[in-house]
Design a protein around this motif. Sequence first.
Motif, PDB file in Angstrom:
ATOM      1  N   TYR A 306       1.027  -0.697  -0.016  1.00  0.00           N
ATOM      2  CA  TYR A 306       0.233  -0.007   0.088  1.00  0.00           C
ATOM      3  C   TYR A 306       1.017   1.284   0.131  1.00  0.00           C
ATOM      4  N   ASP A 307       2.547   1.170   0.455  1.00  0.00           N
ATOM      5  CA  ASP A 307       2.907   1.977  -0.051  1.00  0.00           C
ATOM      6  C   ASP A 307       4.700   1.607  -0.798  1.00  0.00           C
ATOM      7  N   PRO A 308       4.910   2.302  -1.524  1.00  0.00           N
ATOM      8  CA  PRO A 308       6.133   2.030  -2.487  1.00  0.00           C
ATOM      9  C   PRO A 308       7.526   1.342  -1.967  1.00  0.00           C
ATOM     10  N   ARG A 309       6.908   1.515  -0.071  1.00  0.00           N
ATOM     11  CA  ARG A 309       8.682   1.110   0.086  1.00  0.00           C
ATOM     12  C   ARG A 309       8.339  -0.062   1.551  1.00  0.00           C
ATOM     13  N   GLY A 348     -24.975   0.068   5.465  1.00  0.00           N
ATOM     14  CA  GLY A 348     -25.046  -0.472   6.610  1.00  0.00           C
ATOM     15  C   GLY A 348     -27.042  -0.696   6.355  1.00  0.00           C
ATOM     16  N   GLN A 349     -27.475   0.398   6.246  1.00  0.00           N
ATOM     17  CA  GLN A 349     -28.556   0.395   6.376  1.00  0.00           C
ATOM     18  C   GLN A 349     -29.509  -0.083   5.568  1.00  0.00           C
ATOM     19  N   ASP A 350     -29.040  -0.376   3.562  1.00  0.00           N
ATOM     20  CA  ASP A 350     -29.121  -0.407   2.827  1.00  0.00           C
ATOM     21  C   ASP A 350     -29.115  -2.688   2.821  1.00  0.00           C
ATOM     22  N   GLY A 351     -27.906  -2.304   3.133  1.00  0.00           N
ATOM     23  CA  GLY A 351     -27.402  -3.955   3.421  1.00  0.00           C
ATOM     24  C   GLY A 351     -26.739  -4.570   2.364  1.00  0.00           C
ATOM     25  N   TYR A 352     -26.552  -3.301   1.373  1.00  0.00           N
ATOM     26  CA  TYR A 352     -25.616  -4.059   0.845  1.00  0.00           C
ATOM     27  C   TYR A 352     -24.782  -2.636  -0.056  1.00  0.00           C
ATOM     28  N   GLY A 353     -23.710  -2.473  -1.005  1.00  0.00           N
ATOM     29  CA  GLY A 353     -22.846  -1.347  -1.629  1.00  0.00           C
ATOM     30  C   GLY A 353     -21.458  -1.579  -1.724  1.00  0.00           C
ATOM     31  N   TYR A 354     -20.597  -0.744  -0.913  1.00  0.00           N
ATOM     32  CA  TYR A 354     -19.097  -0.881  -1.057  1.00  0.00           C
ATOM     33  C   TYR A 354     -18.768  -0.805   0.148  1.00  0.00           C
ATOM     34  N   PHE A 355     -17.201  -0.781   0.138  1.00  0.00           N
ATOM     35  CA  PHE A 355     -16.381  -0.819   1.964  1.00  0.00           C
ATOM     36  C   PHE A 355     -15.391   0.219   0.966  1.00  0.00           C
ATOM     37  N   GLU A 356     -14.160   0.532   2.285  1.00  0.00           N
ATOM     38  CA  GLU A 356     -13.684   1.304   2.178  1.00  0.00           C
ATOM     39  C   GLU A 356     -12.903   1.186   2.546  1.00  0.00           C
ATOM     40  N   ASP A 357     -11.454   0.856   1.802  1.00  0.00           N
ATOM     41  CA  ASP A 357     -10.612   0.569   2.626  1.00  0.00           C
ATOM     42  C   ASP A 357      -9.081   1.802   3.128  1.00  0.00           C
ATOM     43  N   ARG A 358      -9.122   2.172   4.311  1.00  0.00           N
ATOM     44  CA  ARG A 358      -8.761   3.605   4.441  1.00  0.00           C
ATOM     45  C   ARG A 358      -6.908   3.567   4.771  1.00  0.00           C
ATOM     46  N   ARG A 359      -6.564   2.433   4.496  1.00  0.00           N
ATOM     47  CA  ARG A 359      -5.221   2.184   4.696  1.00  0.00           C
ATOM     48  C   ARG A 359      -4.223   2.837   2.907  1.00  0.00           C
ATOM     49  N   PRO A 360      -4.689   2.084   2.147  1.00  0.00           N
ATOM     50  CA  PRO A 360      -3.921   2.715   1.458  1.00  0.00           C
ATOM     51  C   PRO A 360      -2.638   4.357   1.426  1.00  0.00           C
ATOM     52  N   ALA A 361      -1.417   4.484   0.692  1.00  0.00           N
ATOM     53  CA  ALA A 361      -1.589   6.278   0.920  1.00  0.00           C
ATOM     54  C   ALA A 361      -1.521   6.778   0.421  1.00  0.00           C
TER      55      ALA A 361
END
Length: 392
Positions: A306-309, A348-361
């Motif tokens: 998730y980062d170049p190093r 969470g309310q709709d029961g479908y959709g997407y998620f977010e990975d917050r780790r990439p630099a």
Amino acid sequence: MGWGGMAHSPARPRRAVAMSVSHSSRLNKLVREQYMRLPQDGLVQVTYVWIDGSGEGVRCKSRTLDKEPKSIEDVPEWNFDGSSTAQAEGSNSDMFLVPVRMFRDPFCLDPNKLVLCEVLKYNRKPAETNLRHTCKKVMDLVKDSHPWFGMEQEYTLLGINGHPYGWPDNGFPGPQGPYYCGVGADKVYGRDIVESHYKACLYAGVKICGTNAEVMPSQWEFQVGPCEGIEMGDHLWMARFILHRVCEDFGVVATLDPKPMTGNWNGAGCHTNYSTEEMRREGGLKHIEAAIEKLSKRHDYHICVYDPRGGRDNSRRLTGHHETSNIFEFSAGVANRGASIRIPRQVGQDGYGYFEDRRPAANCDPYAVTEAIMRTTVLNETGVETKDYADH
């Protein structure tokens, strides 16, 4: 992406400062315009863009074609001196530029083109920083899952002296709080650059979908997506190229450093939103949860890519503070911006959709990030080793 709401004290009075911009930005642009309006008599300028040996920088050079290319197949391969881009030895320095995606040129205008290229070595094998090659293999393997991505690219504007643009020469602006999505000359710095970049991306055909001022002053974000498969990396890299070119015209620098300022200032990430077709259907939340479970068991692998190093850059950013998770721990939660993975409240309310990975630099390679997510969540790889898939 940073959300506001933090308490802050009033900004301290600041003395006016002379902005540090490049000499080239002070050249008379009206003189340039008289040449840019000259007819081309059917000839076309094509600017080839590629990722250099750092894995972070972009390079470009231009050539003339006899007619406007209508598809990427109409753009010929080219070459460059890899010894000058940290990609080859001087004794065997020719590298191949293989066109992969074409965009309109917002700097030279129609019919001229920007062309993103893969880099191949003398033996036609991918260069070390050509991470698109394996990403494309993986995306071809998982194409039936129709993976969609949206990436939130944070960056910081610097003067040519390396100091955040608009910050006092000696000292700091007021504490974080009023700057996120801010309005006003004392809240945001460099909006002209941001809006010019937005328009240039729209003109080029980059799938930019939004922008906002970020939590730290002089820090901004733009979002690209939704993009399917390999398209995500292609569009984000071209958006980065256009950002650097726009900043060049304005005489400032855009840095993707994940932690450009030490202390009580937010870092810069590239939050990655992701879904497959089954996640987007009714009842898709169970598939989202299953994917997050797989990611939880492969945290170390993802941090390394998730980062170049290999995680060293992100270690300065992922501290558990300033809306980040701790680099050593995996976490997930609904609407939690301090987690590794965030499920939006609406999902969470709709029961479908997407998620977010917050780790990439912020300085991640989007090809590496999207490939890793597919390897773990769709191809069911485990551990820190990756499987080598034959050409598909």
